[in-house]
Scaffold this active site. Structure first.
Site, short mmCIF file in Angstrom:
data_model
loop_
_atom_site.label_atom_id
_atom_site.label_comp_id
_atom_site.label_asym_id
_atom_site.label_seq_id
_atom_site.Cartn_x
_atom_site.Cartn_y
_atom_site.Cartn_z
N SER A 179 -17.01 67.84 136.18
CA SER A 179 -16.81 67.99 137.62
C SER A 179 -18.09 68.55 138.25
O SER A 179 -19.18 68.01 138.04
CB SER A 179 -15.59 68.87 137.89
OG SER A 179 -15.18 68.77 139.22
N ASP A 213 -9.22 59.26 138.14
CA ASP A 213 -9.71 60.52 138.70
C ASP A 213 -10.13 60.29 140.15
O ASP A 213 -10.98 59.44 140.42
CB ASP A 213 -10.89 61.02 137.87
CG ASP A 213 -11.55 62.24 138.45
OD1 ASP A 213 -10.94 62.91 139.31
OD2 ASP A 213 -12.70 62.55 138.04
N HIS A 267 -9.36 63.41 135.33
CA HIS A 267 -10.56 64.20 135.52
C HIS A 267 -11.07 64.82 134.22
O HIS A 267 -10.39 65.61 133.58
CB HIS A 267 -10.24 65.30 136.53
CG HIS A 267 -11.41 65.92 137.20
ND1 HIS A 267 -12.40 65.19 137.81
CD2 HIS A 267 -11.75 67.22 137.39
CE1 HIS A 267 -13.29 66.00 138.34
NE2 HIS A 267 -12.93 67.25 138.10
#
Length: 476
Positions: A157, A408, A433
């Site tokens: 991320s 995601d 994710h």
């Protein structure tokens, strides 16, 4: 590469099998508050976690670039790094991001005034990481003129964004980077992409109904009910909110709901997890199964929605009330991140009538005003991240692996195609994710297993080349 005696501060163990947790030593290093000033000599203690169980002194350093939260959270949810470290004989380091966890440059005053919080910036964090890398290299006897252990950066991320940027900005410190679910293109991606992917995830996870369509209808039902004091009191009781919903809390509730739906899509993993919240396997499917749509009347629809929301808010059945003012991001510090989102990480977000959310345009003026009210900082450089890191212009980059799961919501801002012979894109169609950074689970889809295999192949190639060409050594 010298085989020096392992420095004493990292004599630790590997995995605590009785608790199922990864264990490590906790250390701190003094880093400059401002890496780019010649007049500010202040320092603060930056935390990093380190494990040498698998290291043979000559092996690589696996360096995780910390995200927007306590570094322990990411150390415990990045099992892939721990699982491959033994075969690489790697030293494991998880470095905390400044202003998160315990790495607060001004202690309790860090967020009290713009003069203190102004040093919360990705460029400063990258310089912190380089500082820690140099510190560890020096502890192992690698000085300016000595051969250094090759460093592979990992991140998921925002941490993935940082790992890729660390390789781009400091290639002499980092040999390569694995950037999982890193939306480095989100700054210049159409603003409705995130909402569109969330909608798709909920729509395709529905078995007996169009879950996304039901959620779409729920917004007007919620507007109807929360339009009166009586309705707000009824909703407070029905959803077991911790505080009585007031008129000025309605937008807070709506923003909280949007975050919950986005989070459910992000952590829509095929097995139970407790990353952002304690959730069952395939939580979006579980949520949608609780939303049978027996009626479209406002109150009954809201009651059904409340039961579905329990999947996220009270799956353990231990929660006494739902706090909509508390972060829905679990171990993520959304308060500190809000400053970054208001200054350098400006990612335009909107939703259209095609999405399951209320239709909402991107309003930069309102966004800027809201940010100023909270932080008393004017946004003078809305395209700062693009200028700082190049945006879509990645032709000069090298030795980076970008991985993205197409389920995601952040994949819309990810690198989904190979950029060059040394900047790879691995796409996992059925994955949420940064699932690939998590530890192995029997429920992992083949696309994730394949991604992890190829990541190891590429890393080994990078390291072999480094040892052969720069150290005149053979690496197995």
């Amino acid at each position: 590469m010298k085989c020096s005696v392992l420095f004493i501060e990292i004599l630790i163990f590997g995995i605590n099998f009785s608790s199922g947790e990864y264990v490590y030593n906790v250390n701190y290093v003094d880093v400059p508050v401002d890496h780019f000033s010649f007049t500010n000599n202040a320092t603060f203690k930056l935390r990093y976690l380190i494990n040498s169980s698998y290291w043979n002194n000559d092996g690589p350093i696996f360096f995780y670039t910390g995200n927007e939260g306590d570094i322990n959270t990411f150390a415990q949810n990045s099992g892939f790094i721990w699982e491959i470290a033994p075969s690489f004989k790697a030293l494991i380091v998880f470095c905390e991001h400044r202003y998160y966890g315990t790495s607060l440059p001004f202690g309790d005053k860090s967020f009290s005034d713009p003069i203190y919080v102004g040093y919360l910036h990705s460029a400063q964090a990258l310089a912190d990481f380089v500082y820690v890398i140099d510190h560890i290299q020096t502890l192992n006897g690698n000085g300016e003129d000595d051969s250094k252990n090759p460093v592979i950066a990992f991140g998921g991320s925002y941490g993935g964004m940082l790992s890729s940027w660390l390789r781009m900005k400091y290639p002499s410190s980092v040999l390569g980077a694995v950037a999982s679910s890193a939306p480095i293109l989100q700054f210049e991606t159409p603003c409705d992409v995130f909402s569109s992917i969330v909608t798709s995830v909920f729509r395709t996870s529905s078995e007996t109904n169009d879950c996304a369509d039901v959620i779409k209808k729920s917004w007007s039902a919620l507007r109807n009910v929360t339009g009166s004091a009586e309705g707000r009191q009824w909703l407070t009781k029905t959803w077991k909110l911790c505080d009585t919903l007031k008129d000025n809390d309605v937008e807070v509730l709506f923003n909280w709901l949007q975050d919950v739906y986005g989070n459910l899509a992000m952590v829509n993993y095929p097995y139970p997890t407790s990353f952002l919240s304690t959730l069952p396997a395939n939580p979006v499917k579980a949520f949608c199964s609780k939303l049978p749509v027996t009626t479209h009347k406002p109150k009954p629809l809201i009651e059904e929605l409340g039961r579905a929301l329990n999947i996220y808010t009270n799956y353990t059945k231990q929660t006494k009330c739902v706090n909509i003012t508390k972060s829905s991001w679990g171990g993520i510090d959304d308060f500190a991140w809000n400053f970054q989102a208001c200054t350098e990480m400006i990612m335009p977000m909107c939703s259209t009538k095609r999405d399951m959310f209320e239709e909402q345009a991107w309003n930069y003026t309102k966004f800027s005003q809201d940010c100023y009210e909270v932080w008393k900082v004017h946004i003078a450089r809305p395209n700062l991240a693009i200028r700082e890191y190049g945006g879509k212009h990645l032709a000069a980059a090298s030795n980076i692996i970008f991985t993205n799961g197409l389920m995601d919501p952040w994949s819309g801002g990810g690198v989904l195609q190979n950029v060059s012979r040394s900047v790879y894109a691995i796409v996992m169609p059925d994955t949420a994710h940064h699932l690939d950074l998590r530890g192995y689970n029997i429920a992992d889809p083949p696309s994730v297993l394949n991604a992890r295999y190829h990541i190891q192949v590429v890393i080994r190639k990078w390291i072999r080349t480094y040892y052969r060409e720069y150290l005149n050594m053979y690496y197995h």
